[in-house]
Design a protein around this motif. Structure first.
Motif, PDB file in Angstrom:
ATOM      1  N   LEU A 162       6.326   8.824   3.371  1.00 40.51           N
ATOM      2  CA  LEU A 162       6.562   7.624   3.712  1.00 40.51           C
ATOM      3  C   LEU A 162       6.314   6.680   2.568  1.00 40.51           C
ATOM      4  CD1 LEU A 162       4.944   7.767   7.631  1.00 40.51           C
ATOM      5  CD2 LEU A 162       7.369   7.849   6.529  1.00 40.51           C
ATOM      6  N   VAL A 163       5.033   6.925   1.999  1.00 40.20           N
ATOM      7  CA  VAL A 163       4.860   5.763   0.903  1.00 40.20           C
ATOM      8  C   VAL A 163       5.910   5.885  -0.120  1.00 40.20           C
ATOM      9  CG1 VAL A 163       2.926   5.594  -0.955  1.00 40.20           C
ATOM     10  CG2 VAL A 163       2.229   5.979   1.247  1.00 40.20           C
ATOM     11  N   ASP A 164       6.218   7.149  -0.625  1.00 41.31           N
ATOM     12  CA  ASP A 164       7.263   7.461  -1.693  1.00 41.31           C
ATOM     13  C   ASP A 164       8.616   6.536  -1.263  1.00 41.31           C
ATOM     14  OD1 ASP A 164       5.673   8.913  -3.267  1.00 41.31           O
ATOM     15  OD2 ASP A 164       6.899  10.708  -2.710  1.00 41.31           O
ATOM     16  N   TRP A 165       9.044   6.813   0.202  1.00 42.47           N
ATOM     17  CA  TRP A 165      10.143   6.179   0.426  1.00 42.47           C
ATOM     18  C   TRP A 165      10.031   4.806   0.746  1.00 42.47           C
ATOM     19  CZ3 TRP A 165      10.786  10.233   4.976  1.00 42.47           C
ATOM     20  CH2 TRP A 165      11.171  11.424   4.458  1.00 42.47           C
ATOM     21  N   HIS A 166       8.924   4.116   0.987  1.00 43.07           N
ATOM     22  CA  HIS A 166       8.683   2.851   0.873  1.00 43.07           C
ATOM     23  C   HIS A 166       8.669   2.349  -0.552  1.00 43.07           C
ATOM     24  CE1 HIS A 166       6.994  -1.131   1.463  1.00 43.07           C
ATOM     25  NE2 HIS A 166       5.963  -0.838   0.415  1.00 43.07           N
ATOM     26  N   LYS A 167       8.205   3.184  -1.442  1.00 39.45           N
ATOM     27  CA  LYS A 167       8.219   2.480  -3.009  1.00 39.45           C
ATOM     28  C   LYS A 167       9.750   2.664  -3.619  1.00 39.45           C
ATOM     29  CE  LYS A 167       3.586   3.016  -4.232  1.00 39.45           C
ATOM     30  NZ  LYS A 167       2.335   3.915  -4.443  1.00 39.45           N
ATOM     31  N   GLN A 168      10.414   3.596  -3.002  1.00 42.07           N
ATOM     32  CA  GLN A 168      11.894   3.599  -3.287  1.00 42.07           C
ATOM     33  C   GLN A 168      12.886   2.394  -2.793  1.00 42.07           C
ATOM     34  OE1 GLN A 168      13.239   7.437  -2.232  1.00 42.07           O
ATOM     35  NE2 GLN A 168      11.725   8.378  -3.498  1.00 42.07           N
ATOM     36  N   GLY A 169      12.046   1.570  -1.907  1.00 47.35           N
ATOM     37  CA  GLY A 169      12.768   0.404  -1.245  1.00 47.35           C
ATOM     38  C   GLY A 169      13.553   1.055   0.078  1.00 47.35           C
ATOM     39  N   CYS A 170      13.222   2.183   0.455  1.00 50.42           N
ATOM     40  CA  CYS A 170      14.121   2.879   1.664  1.00 50.42           C
ATOM     41  C   CYS A 170      13.606   2.587   2.923  1.00 50.42           C
ATOM     42  CB  CYS A 170      14.475   4.383   1.734  1.00 50.42           C
ATOM     43  SG  CYS A 170      14.792   5.009   0.172  1.00 50.42           S
ATOM     44  N   LEU A 171      12.246   2.081   3.058  1.00 55.86           N
ATOM     45  CA  LEU A 171      11.536   2.115   4.479  1.00 55.86           C
ATOM     46  C   LEU A 171      10.434   0.716   4.292  1.00 55.86           C
ATOM     47  CD1 LEU A 171      10.968   3.797   7.123  1.00 55.86           C
ATOM     48  CD2 LEU A 171       9.411   5.016   5.766  1.00 55.86           C
ATOM     49  N   SER A 172      10.534   0.017   5.409  1.00 58.00           N
ATOM     50  CA  SER A 172       9.535  -1.222   5.436  1.00 58.00           C
ATOM     51  C   SER A 172       8.733  -0.936   6.700  1.00 58.00           C
ATOM     52  CB  SER A 172      10.454  -2.355   5.386  1.00 58.00           C
ATOM     53  OG  SER A 172       9.322  -3.528   5.797  1.00 58.00           O
ATOM     54  N   PHE A 173       7.301  -1.474   6.744  1.00 54.08           N
ATOM     55  CA  PHE A 173       6.530  -1.207   7.824  1.00 54.08           C
ATOM     56  C   PHE A 173       6.243  -2.861   8.076  1.00 54.08           C
ATOM     57  CE2 PHE A 173       5.063   3.221   7.870  1.00 54.08           C
ATOM     58  CZ  PHE A 173       5.637   3.728   6.773  1.00 54.08           C
ATOM     59  N   GLN A 174       6.973  -3.575   7.415  1.00 53.34           N
ATOM     60  CA  GLN A 174       6.778  -5.017   7.681  1.00 53.34           C
ATOM     61  C   GLN A 174       6.507  -5.515   9.249  1.00 53.34           C
ATOM     62  OE1 GLN A 174       9.412  -7.391   5.342  1.00 53.34           O
ATOM     63  NE2 GLN A 174       8.919  -9.313   6.376  1.00 53.34           N
ATOM     64  N   ASP A 175       7.304  -5.068  10.201  1.00 52.31           N
ATOM     65  CA  ASP A 175       7.312  -5.394  11.483  1.00 52.31           C
ATOM     66  C   ASP A 175       6.585  -4.344  12.317  1.00 52.31           C
ATOM     67  OD1 ASP A 175       8.486  -7.976  11.044  1.00 52.31           O
ATOM     68  OD2 ASP A 175      10.301  -6.857  10.787  1.00 52.31           O
ATOM     69  N   VAL A 176       6.074  -3.356  11.610  1.00 52.16           N
ATOM     70  CA  VAL A 176       5.190  -2.220  12.594  1.00 52.16           C
ATOM     71  C   VAL A 176       3.936  -2.452  12.930  1.00 52.16           C
ATOM     72  CG1 VAL A 176       4.479   0.195  12.107  1.00 52.16           C
ATOM     73  CG2 VAL A 176       6.874  -0.450  11.182  1.00 52.16           C
ATOM     74  N   LEU A 177       3.664  -2.136  14.051  1.00 50.94           N
ATOM     75  CA  LEU A 177       2.174  -2.150  14.594  1.00 50.94           C
ATOM     76  C   LEU A 177       1.750  -0.803  14.789  1.00 50.94           C
ATOM     77  CD1 LEU A 177       3.919  -4.543  16.345  1.00 50.94           C
ATOM     78  CD2 LEU A 177       1.484  -5.069  17.178  1.00 50.94           C
TER      79      LEU A 177
END
Ligand code: F6R
Length: 250
Positions: free
Chosen positions: A47-62
């Motif tokens: 998940l961290v890798d995909w976030h760093k690649q710009g594919c995944l954001s946790f901005q609105d996740v709780l």
């Protein structure tokens, strides 16, 4: 239940991460119920890798975590808050205030547990609950016993749990003897559950949870009553399922 048997830990982790990422993509403001321990570590790396690649954001996740050791400060390197920060939260764009882990230092455990449940209820329960499993079938730290405990509660850890978790501490005596754990009510209230396991020592717990009698002596077995469970295991953890003739996906 949909059951996925993957060839090894890495493939299991990737499959878990894909299911979590799909949930976030489908519902960016989802509520994730998170677990700690060896089982989800690899999935968090994906998940961290995909976030760093710009594919995944946790901005609105709780997020709400399953459990925490009693007596460990969030800064203790074996606390579950510390685990979450170092394995996931510090590396993605989740808003710190949107993450909850039980407070292992609370002075009033009863009030804290009631508030934790009230918070989960106020969110409309968890959208996707991630679960590892103990060798004794525990989910969260709901240890085997004569009844399922519905609410978040303080639990005396089973000797087998203390043995299993001693690997993370300098000595077995350093393992806390109690934890605060989400109860079966919040876990079963989740809209979807993702149960994962790897390693031969989890094979009996997985078999009991999926095919055994529904009993508090194997807490994971209550998941048979949940309408939406995905199980992701590696080949050794799933070896007894194949022998029992359970049908698997893929
Ligand atoms: C951790 C938790 C526990 C673990 C279980 C398996 O938050 O709730 O139920 O999932 O003890 O631990 P590992 O993954 O370390 O084998």
């Amino acid at each position: 239940m949909r059951i996925f048997i993957e060839k090894d830990y890495d493939a299991m982790s990737r499959r878990m991460a894909q299911i979590i990422a799909a949930e976030i993509t489908h519902n960016p403001a989802c509520v994730l119920g998170l677990a700690t321990g060896s089982t989800p570590e690899g999935a968090y790396k994906y998940l961290v890798d995909w976030h760093k690649q710009g594919c995944l954001s946790f901005q609105d996740v709780l997020s709400v975590n399953l459990d925490e050791y009693v007596g460990l400060a969030p800064t203790h390197d074996q606390s579950y808050r510390y685990f979450m920060q170092s394995n996931l939260f510090d590396h993605v764009d989740i808003v710190p205030e949107n993450t909850r882990v039980p407070d292992g230092l609370t002075k009033d455990p009863a009030a804290f547990c009631a508030e934790y449940d009230a918070y989960i209820r106020s969110l409309g329960y968890v959208d996707l609950q991630l679960l590892g499993i103990g060798r004794n079938g525990h989910i969260g730290f709901n240890e085997p016993g004569d009844c399922f405990v519905k609410e978040t509660h303080v639990v005396d850890l089973a000797e087998s749990t203390i043995d299993a978790n001693a690997r993370f501490f300098a000595t077995r005596d350093d393992v806390p003897k109690q934890a605060i754990s989400m109860g079966i009510g919040a876990i079963m209230g989740a809209k979807k559950v993702l149960l994962a396991a790897s390693g031969a020592e989890k094979a009996d717990a997985i078999l009991g949870s999926i095919c055994g009698a529904i009993t508090p002596h194997c807490p994971g077995s209550i998941l048979q009553l949940h309408p939406n469970v995905a199980v992701v295991v590696d080949e050794v953890a799933g070896s007894k399922l194949k022998a029992a003739g359970v049908s698997v996906c893929g």
